[in-house]
Design a protein around this motif. Structure first.
Motif, PDB file in Angstrom:
ATOM      1  N   ALA A 312       0.863  -1.187   0.000  1.00  0.00           N
ATOM      2  CA  ALA A 312       0.000   0.000   0.000  1.00  0.00           C
ATOM      3  C   ALA A 312       0.896   1.232   0.000  1.00  0.00           C
ATOM      4  CB  ALA A 312      -0.916  -0.014   1.218  1.00  0.00           C
ATOM      5  N   LYS A 313       1.143   1.784  -1.180  1.00  0.00           N
ATOM      6  CA  LYS A 313       2.185   2.799  -1.338  1.00  0.00           C
ATOM      7  C   LYS A 313       1.731   4.221  -1.030  1.00  0.00           C
ATOM      8  CE  LYS A 313       5.993   3.927  -4.470  1.00  0.00           C
ATOM      9  NZ  LYS A 313       6.063   5.360  -4.157  1.00  0.00           N
ATOM     10  N   THR A 314       0.522   4.571  -1.456  1.00  0.00           N
ATOM     11  CA  THR A 314       0.050   5.950  -1.322  1.00  0.00           C
ATOM     12  C   THR A 314      -1.281   5.985  -0.581  1.00  0.00           C
ATOM     13  OG1 THR A 314       1.124   6.537  -3.409  1.00  0.00           O
ATOM     14  CG2 THR A 314      -0.545   8.051  -2.589  1.00  0.00           C
ATOM     15  N   LEU A 315      -1.432   6.957   0.315  1.00  0.00           N
ATOM     16  CA  LEU A 315      -2.674   7.112   1.054  1.00  0.00           C
ATOM     17  C   LEU A 315      -2.982   8.601   1.187  1.00  0.00           C
ATOM     18  CD1 LEU A 315      -4.979   5.936   2.806  1.00  0.00           C
ATOM     19  CD2 LEU A 315      -3.431   6.076   4.766  1.00  0.00           C
ATOM     20  N   GLY A 316      -4.187   8.992   0.772  1.00  0.00           N
ATOM     21  CA  GLY A 316      -4.593  10.382   0.864  1.00  0.00           C
ATOM     22  C   GLY A 316      -5.984  10.522   1.457  1.00  0.00           C
ATOM     23  N   PHE A 317      -6.188  11.585   2.238  1.00  0.00           N
ATOM     24  CA  PHE A 317      -7.484  11.837   2.865  1.00  0.00           C
ATOM     25  C   PHE A 317      -7.514  13.294   3.328  1.00  0.00           C
ATOM     26  CE2 PHE A 317      -4.489  10.003   5.878  1.00  0.00           C
ATOM     27  CZ  PHE A 317      -4.470  10.947   6.900  1.00  0.00           C
ATOM     28  N   VAL A 318      -8.682  13.762   3.726  1.00  0.00           N
ATOM     29  CA  VAL A 318      -8.838  15.105   4.270  1.00  0.00           C
ATOM     30  C   VAL A 318      -8.736  15.021   5.786  1.00  0.00           C
ATOM     31  CG1 VAL A 318     -10.413  17.062   4.534  1.00  0.00           C
ATOM     32  CG2 VAL A 318     -10.260  15.866   2.339  1.00  0.00           C
ATOM     33  N   HIS A 319      -7.918  15.878   6.386  1.00  0.00           N
ATOM     34  CA  HIS A 319      -7.748  15.847   7.835  1.00  0.00           C
ATOM     35  C   HIS A 319      -9.091  16.096   8.511  1.00  0.00           C
ATOM     36  CE1 HIS A 319      -6.372  16.811  11.896  1.00  0.00           C
ATOM     37  NE2 HIS A 319      -5.246  16.192  11.567  1.00  0.00           N
ATOM     38  N   PRO A 320      -9.456  15.298   9.509  1.00  0.00           N
ATOM     39  CA  PRO A 320     -10.798  15.369  10.094  1.00  0.00           C
ATOM     40  C   PRO A 320     -11.122  16.670  10.817  1.00  0.00           C
ATOM     41  CG  PRO A 320      -9.381  13.893  11.361  1.00  0.00           C
ATOM     42  CD  PRO A 320      -8.653  14.203  10.090  1.00  0.00           C
TER      43      PRO A 320
END
Length: 354
Positions: A312-320
């Motif tokens: 699992a190389k890349t992980l993106g999300f919006v900070h909560p």
């Protein structure tokens, strides 16, 4: 939302039901038995039974009399055949804090991002009651309320990756973060890219695999693609060739959905199982020559990488809480890097058509 979000953990729920976490009893009512409520009858017959456990079993349709479910106020009759399933006490699933090191790549007061090594189970379940990521979290964050609930098997977890897959995971540290991150995974707004080493040469350098995924009817330990549209759950994987290395290919996979074993199942369905994926047939020589030296080379690669070649190389999300776009990237695990280097060296020293 709840039904779909729980799909992230559907494998664990089914494992729980097959793992010996339930008591099974079969009783036959004696010929001279007076008609009494079935909950009272069972309490007097089974030492570990309590009225609350029996009520829960009845509410769940898990008390059968002569093959039909009954309520706890049913009155037994001589000759009745009773079958009951009740939860075992959950003491064996109490989370034990363990000092297991974590590779933390980012941390603030709301969340942590870790680089999970291959071989680390994410949360306790059948056959893995200790030594999991959750046990490690319970140790490192024992002062946080979210990680201080003894029987919560998934504190802070909003997604997971397979035991033998390496790479990035985000874990919530507060209830607010858990709720908001969970919603992002449910709404498929997170960015998740994997790299996989697969058998063979792809016909198309990029594409999309779409096919319902569900447990195999032949082997409950693995999943399969159902083409009838009626079974399994909708799953979409986008893939792109990064590098062709002789008889294997390095591909980038982007998840649009998050089904259990999704990349592994979809790549097998495409005809390119992950390298050394035992569950899905990738632990055999599927492409290449019949020369004994080649087979020995592949076996040596299997020893270097004793798992499916998936990271699992890349992980993106919006900070909560801040609303900031967060994007993390990680180096491939060393065992994958080593095997890829060996393949490059092998191919450079001989003709592909050998």
């Amino acid at each position: 939302m709840q039904e779909d979000f729980e799909d992230i953990f559907d494998e664990q729920e089914e494992e729980d039901q097959e793992s010996g976490l339930f008591e099974h009893y079969n009783l036959v009512v004696d010929a001279g038995q007076s008609q009494v409520r079935i909950d009272k009858f069972i309490v007097n017959r089974i030492d570990s039974a309590s009225r609350s456990k029996i009520q829960a079993a009845a509410d769940g349709g898990n008390i059968l009399v002569n093959g039909k479910s009954v309520k706890s106020n049913y009155k037994v009759k001589p000759g009745d055949e009773i079958s009951i399933v009740m939860d075992f006490p959950r003491r064996e699933l109490k989370i034990i804090a363990e000092d297991i090191p974590l590779d933390i790549v980012y941390e603030d007061d709301q969340l942590i991002v870790i680089n999970k090594p291959a071989g680390l189970v994410v949360h306790p379940g059948h056959g893995h009651y200790t030594g999991t990521l959750v046990n490690a979290l319970a140790w490192h964050y024992k002062d946080l309320p979210l990680f201080n609930v003894a029987n919560d098997l998934r504190p802070g977890l909003v997604h997971r990756i397979d035991k033998d897959t390496s790479g990035l995971m985000v874990v919530a540290k507060t209830e607010l973060a858990k709720t908001k991150l969970s919603l992002q995974f449910f709404e498929k707004t997170t960015k998740r890219q994997y790299v996989a080493l697969v058998w063979g040469r792809l016909k198309e350098p990029e594409g999309t695999i779409e096919g319902n995924i569900g447990r195999s009817v032949k082997d409950r330990q693995v999943f399969t693609v159902f083409t009838d549209g009626e079974h399994g759950k909708h799953a979409v994987t986008h893939y792109k060739l990064i590098e062709e290395i002789g008889y294997v290919s390095l591909v980038q996979c982007q998840l649009e959905t998050g089904r259990t074993h999704q990349i592994r199942v979809h790549m097998k369905y495409l005809g390119h199982p992950l390298f050394n994926d035992e569950n899905y047939g990738g632990n055999k020589v599927l492409w290449g020559t019949t020369f004994s030296k080649y087979k020995q080379f592949v076996n040596n690669c299997f020893k270097i990488l004793p798992r499916q070649a998936l990271h699992a190389k890349t992980l993106g999300f919006v900070h909560p809480t801040t609303g900031e776009e967060m994007l993390f990237d990680s180096e491939m695990a060393q065992d994958m890097q080593d095997v890829i280097a060996k393949w490059r060296e092998y191919i450079s020293n001989r003709e592909i058509g050998e």
